[in-house]
Design a protein around this motif. Structure first.
Motif, PDB file in Angstrom:
ATOM      1  N   LEU A  74       0.819  -0.993  -0.118  1.00  0.00           N
ATOM      2  CA  LEU A  74      -0.066  -0.141   0.073  1.00  0.00           C
ATOM      3  C   LEU A  74       0.954   1.248  -0.069  1.00  0.00           C
ATOM      4  N   VAL A  75       1.790   1.408   0.921  1.00  0.00           N
ATOM      5  CA  VAL A  75       2.714   2.651   0.840  1.00  0.00           C
ATOM      6  C   VAL A  75       3.419   2.647  -0.293  1.00  0.00           C
ATOM      7  N   VAL A  76       3.929   1.577  -0.863  1.00  0.00           N
ATOM      8  CA  VAL A  76       4.723   1.720  -2.168  1.00  0.00           C
ATOM      9  C   VAL A  76       3.940   2.252  -3.416  1.00  0.00           C
ATOM     10  N   GLY A  77       2.814   1.750  -3.569  1.00  0.00           N
ATOM     11  CA  GLY A  77       1.718   1.969  -4.408  1.00  0.00           C
ATOM     12  C   GLY A  77       1.273   3.473  -4.428  1.00  0.00           C
ATOM     13  N   ILE A  78       0.883   4.199  -3.119  1.00  0.00           N
ATOM     14  CA  ILE A  78       0.761   5.377  -2.976  1.00  0.00           C
ATOM     15  C   ILE A  78       1.965   6.164  -3.429  1.00  0.00           C
ATOM     16  N   THR A  79       3.041   6.083  -2.876  1.00  0.00           N
ATOM     17  CA  THR A  79       4.459   6.738  -2.965  1.00  0.00           C
ATOM     18  C   THR A  79       4.394   6.721  -4.388  1.00  0.00           C
ATOM     19  N   LEU A  80       4.476   5.921  -5.435  1.00  0.00           N
ATOM     20  CA  LEU A  80       4.584   5.983  -6.601  1.00  0.00           C
ATOM     21  C   LEU A  80       3.762   6.710  -7.488  1.00  0.00           C
ATOM     22  N   ALA A  81       2.442   6.268  -7.049  1.00  0.00           N
ATOM     23  CA  ALA A  81       1.405   7.250  -7.609  1.00  0.00           C
ATOM     24  C   ALA A  81       1.523   8.754  -7.451  1.00  0.00           C
ATOM     25  N   LEU A  82       2.109   9.346  -6.501  1.00  0.00           N
ATOM     26  CA  LEU A  82       2.355  10.345  -5.977  1.00  0.00           C
ATOM     27  C   LEU A  82       3.477  11.278  -6.520  1.00  0.00           C
ATOM     28  N   THR A  83       4.602  10.274  -6.672  1.00  0.00           N
ATOM     29  CA  THR A  83       5.993  10.761  -7.287  1.00  0.00           C
ATOM     30  C   THR A  83       6.186  10.398  -8.716  1.00  0.00           C
ATOM     31  N   ALA A  84       5.719   9.422  -9.256  1.00  0.00           N
ATOM     32  CA  ALA A  84       6.121   8.957 -10.472  1.00  0.00           C
ATOM     33  C   ALA A  84       4.980   8.171 -11.180  1.00  0.00           C
ATOM     34  N   PRO A  85       3.819   8.869 -11.569  1.00  0.00           N
ATOM     35  CA  PRO A  85       2.618   8.190 -11.998  1.00  0.00           C
ATOM     36  C   PRO A  85       2.971   7.746 -13.434  1.00  0.00           C
ATOM     37  N   PRO A 128      -0.180  -8.554  -1.812  1.00  0.00           N
ATOM     38  CA  PRO A 128       0.539  -7.035  -1.387  1.00  0.00           C
ATOM     39  C   PRO A 128       0.960  -6.689  -2.818  1.00  0.00           C
ATOM     40  N   PHE A 129       1.396  -7.188  -3.866  1.00  0.00           N
ATOM     41  CA  PHE A 129       1.772  -6.997  -4.957  1.00  0.00           C
ATOM     42  C   PHE A 129       0.370  -6.429  -5.761  1.00  0.00           C
ATOM     43  N   GLY A 130      -0.792  -7.251  -5.672  1.00  0.00           N
ATOM     44  CA  GLY A 130      -1.996  -6.973  -6.236  1.00  0.00           C
ATOM     45  C   GLY A 130      -2.552  -5.606  -5.690  1.00  0.00           C
ATOM     46  N   ILE A 131      -2.653  -5.251  -4.521  1.00  0.00           N
ATOM     47  CA  ILE A 131      -3.142  -4.095  -3.574  1.00  0.00           C
ATOM     48  C   ILE A 131      -2.273  -3.055  -4.089  1.00  0.00           C
ATOM     49  N   MET A 132      -0.841  -3.234  -4.207  1.00  0.00           N
ATOM     50  CA  MET A 132       0.171  -2.287  -4.547  1.00  0.00           C
ATOM     51  C   MET A 132      -0.417  -1.647  -6.051  1.00  0.00           C
ATOM     52  N   GLY A 133      -0.667  -2.514  -6.954  1.00  0.00           N
ATOM     53  CA  GLY A 133      -0.989  -2.028  -8.282  1.00  0.00           C
ATOM     54  C   GLY A 133      -2.392  -1.373  -8.369  1.00  0.00           C
ATOM     55  N   LEU A 134      -3.325  -1.894  -7.453  1.00  0.00           N
ATOM     56  CA  LEU A 134      -4.699  -1.411  -7.304  1.00  0.00           C
ATOM     57  C   LEU A 134      -4.480  -0.125  -7.019  1.00  0.00           C
ATOM     58  N   VAL A 135      -4.103   0.192  -5.761  1.00  0.00           N
ATOM     59  CA  VAL A 135      -3.934   1.770  -5.204  1.00  0.00           C
ATOM     60  C   VAL A 135      -3.070   2.544  -6.221  1.00  0.00           C
ATOM     61  N   PHE A 136      -2.119   2.071  -6.777  1.00  0.00           N
ATOM     62  CA  PHE A 136      -1.502   3.038  -7.740  1.00  0.00           C
ATOM     63  C   PHE A 136      -2.247   3.544  -8.872  1.00  0.00           C
ATOM     64  N   ASP A 137      -3.199   2.615  -9.285  1.00  0.00           N
ATOM     65  CA  ASP A 137      -4.062   2.958 -10.737  1.00  0.00           C
ATOM     66  C   ASP A 137      -5.024   3.824 -10.058  1.00  0.00           C
ATOM     67  N   THR A 138      -5.455   3.510  -8.909  1.00  0.00           N
ATOM     68  CA  THR A 138      -6.633   4.407  -8.442  1.00  0.00           C
ATOM     69  C   THR A 138      -6.226   5.948  -8.216  1.00  0.00           C
ATOM     70  N   ILE A 139      -5.033   5.880  -7.697  1.00  0.00           N
ATOM     71  CA  ILE A 139      -4.620   7.294  -7.509  1.00  0.00           C
ATOM     72  C   ILE A 139      -4.218   8.139  -8.627  1.00  0.00           C
ATOM     73  N   SER A 140      -3.343   7.236  -9.423  1.00  0.00           N
ATOM     74  CA  SER A 140      -2.808   8.047 -10.574  1.00  0.00           C
ATOM     75  C   SER A 140      -3.749   8.328 -11.633  1.00  0.00           C
ATOM     76  N   THR A 141      -4.811   7.567 -11.470  1.00  0.00           N
ATOM     77  CA  THR A 141      -5.621   8.016 -12.659  1.00  0.00           C
ATOM     78  C   THR A 141      -6.828   8.691 -12.305  1.00  0.00           C
ATOM     79  N   GLN A 142      -7.588   8.542 -11.376  1.00  0.00           N
ATOM     80  CA  GLN A 142      -8.453   9.444 -10.544  1.00  0.00           C
ATOM     81  C   GLN A 142      -8.210  10.547  -9.882  1.00  0.00           C
ATOM     82  N   GLY A 143      -7.039  10.375  -9.034  1.00  0.00           N
ATOM     83  CA  GLY A 143      -6.657  11.564  -8.237  1.00  0.00           C
ATOM     84  C   GLY A 143      -7.423  11.696  -6.945  1.00  0.00           C
ATOM     85  N   ILE A 144      -6.787  12.550  -5.982  1.00  0.00           N
ATOM     86  CA  ILE A 144      -7.599  12.728  -4.727  1.00  0.00           C
ATOM     87  C   ILE A 144      -8.315  13.844  -4.885  1.00  0.00           C
TER      88      ILE A 144
END
Length: 430
Positions: free
Chosen positions: A21-32, A188-204
């Motif tokens: 989760l942490v890795v996915g959020i970090t990558l979505a915010l820093t290197a989408p 863990p890998f699946g959730i990393m990809g899911l949270v990255f996709d959600t934040i990077s495409t839809q934004g907060i």
């Protein structure tokens, strides 16, 4: 490499999920853009769960029914009652919350390619038709009502089969369960990809305009998960319910939050029930059934969005109409699809109760899709974790009524275990 994999597997699954989760959020915010390929992990994880769940449920239920001994008691009646009670109470809590904290919407959002049901009769008709669906079609389309129906029928027919046949079916069931464990280990890998996709495409930032609505929705679901459900559990088991409640939220709700699909979370719930040492004959039926009819979170979404539309249009609602809405949202929720956003298409059905035109109701659905990144995640987490919770409550209540002592013992650094011992006659007399 083997040592590395072994060390990774020795880490608790929840801790590994948090790391992902942490890795996915970090990558979505820093290197989408640079990290965009990791989104595929989320699609692969959800796809794997969805692909194995239907056939797993089919063989588990068929095995449980075919090997069920005459006279052996299960707690299915109690579980179904809890499912329906929990869904109704969720709708009622949502209605009361909407009266206490009214919300108005800014309508105008567009919705395309969606077709809501025409009424409660249509929802019930669809459920009945799903029961008699072609078994192959039911498996292909993950129609769990149809899968359950055929598994029950074949299970009953196989009760008189030879032991070798029953053993073969049981072996297939065990093999599928092992496959599920392998898939869940990749969470863990699946959730990393899911949270990255959600934040990077839809934004907060798109959610900020609907902050009050999101707070009401999430707050209501949190109240049900942490107050209403524990109260139901305490009435049944007469012990502190929170170790069990938090266990279900942690192990089931966390993965359901990211997969956003009750159907996809069925294997996770099966694994949790096995860990809790529940009756396999019961949970192999109750878990897939719960993914279909235990929809407390959906009842909350339907009620709150409907009353938000009512408030926006200035329609007056009396107590009687509010109670009818609670019942309607519960019945409608039982027909909600076990996929992401399944409850939103039932909002127009509830809106029709107040004479709201369909085009306006569909704009409310559009708002629902906007806040769905949070609303649907919380809704699914509540629905799915409650499937296991109510199954456990029914079984523990049965143990209590039979005069058996059971304890839910949280151990620091270890998984929770359940300890059961018989009470002596002297203890009963005392």
């Amino acid at each position: 490499m083997k040592d590395l994999v072994k060390k990774w597997n020795n880490i608790s699954l929840v801790k590994r999920i948090i790391m992902g989760l942490v890795v996915g959020i970090t990558l979505a915010l820093t290197a989408p853009d640079a990290a965009k390929p990791i989104a595929i992990f989320g699609s692969l994880f959800v796809g794997a769960l969805k692909s194995v769940a239907p056939i797993l449920v089919f063989f588990l239920v068929m095995t449980a029914i075919s090997q069920h001994k005459s006279g052996a008691k299960t707690t299915m009646k109690s579980i179904v009652f809890l499912y329906l009670l929990g869904t109704f109470l969720s709708g009622l809590v949502a209605v009361v919350t909407s009266f206490m904290f009214p919300v108005e919407l800014t309508l105008g959002a567009g919705v395309q390619d969606v077709a809501p049901p025409g009424g409660v009769v249509e929802v019930l008709k669809t459920l009945l038709l799903n029961i008699v669906d072609n078994p192959v079609n039911a498996l292909v389309n993950a129609n769990y009502i149809g899968i359950l129906a055929w598994a029950l029928i074949l299970g009953i027919a196989l009760k008189s089969a030879s032991e070798s046949t029953k053993t073969a079916i049981s072996n297939i069931s065990d093999a599928l369960s092992q496959v599920v464990k392998w898939v869940i280990n990749l969470a863990p890998f699946g959730i990393m990809g899911l949270v990255f996709d959600t934040i990077s495409t839809q934004g907060i930032e798109t959610l900020f305009g609907y902050g009050r609505l999101i707070i009401i929705l999430v707050g209501c679901m949190a109240f049900i998960a942490l107050v209403v459900n524990p109260l139901i559990a305490f009435i049944g088991i007469r012990k502190n319910p929170y170790p069990l409640v938090l266990k279900c939220l942690k192990d089931s709700g966390l993965t359901a939050f990211f997969t956003r699909s009750s159907a996809a979370n069925i294997p996770v719930n099966m694994s949790l029930c096995e860990e809790l040492n529940l009756n396999k004959d019961t949970y192999s039926v109750s878990i897939p059934l719960g993914a279909t009819i235990n929809m407390g979170g959906a009842a909350v979404t339907i009620s709150i969005l409907t009353l938000a539309a009512v408030n926006t249009l200035g329609i007056k609602v009396d107590l009687g109409m509010a109670l009818i809405l609670s019942l309607l949202s519960a019945v409608s929720a039982c027909g909600a699809s076990g996929v992401a956003g399944g409850s939103l298409l039932l909002v127009p059905l509830a809106c029709s109760l107040f004479g709201i035109p369909n085009d306006v109701a569909m704009q409310v659905v559009g708002v629902g899709f906007i806040v769905g990144v949070i609303q649907d995640s919380c809704e699914t987490a509540l629905n799915s974790s409650t499937d296991v919770l109510f199954t456990a409550i029914a079984e523990f209540t049965k143990l209590r009524k039979e005069g058996k002592k059971f304890e839910i013992i949280p151990k620091k650094g270890k998984e929770m275990s359940i300890k059961e011992v018989s009470i002596s006659d002297a203890d009963i007399n005392n």
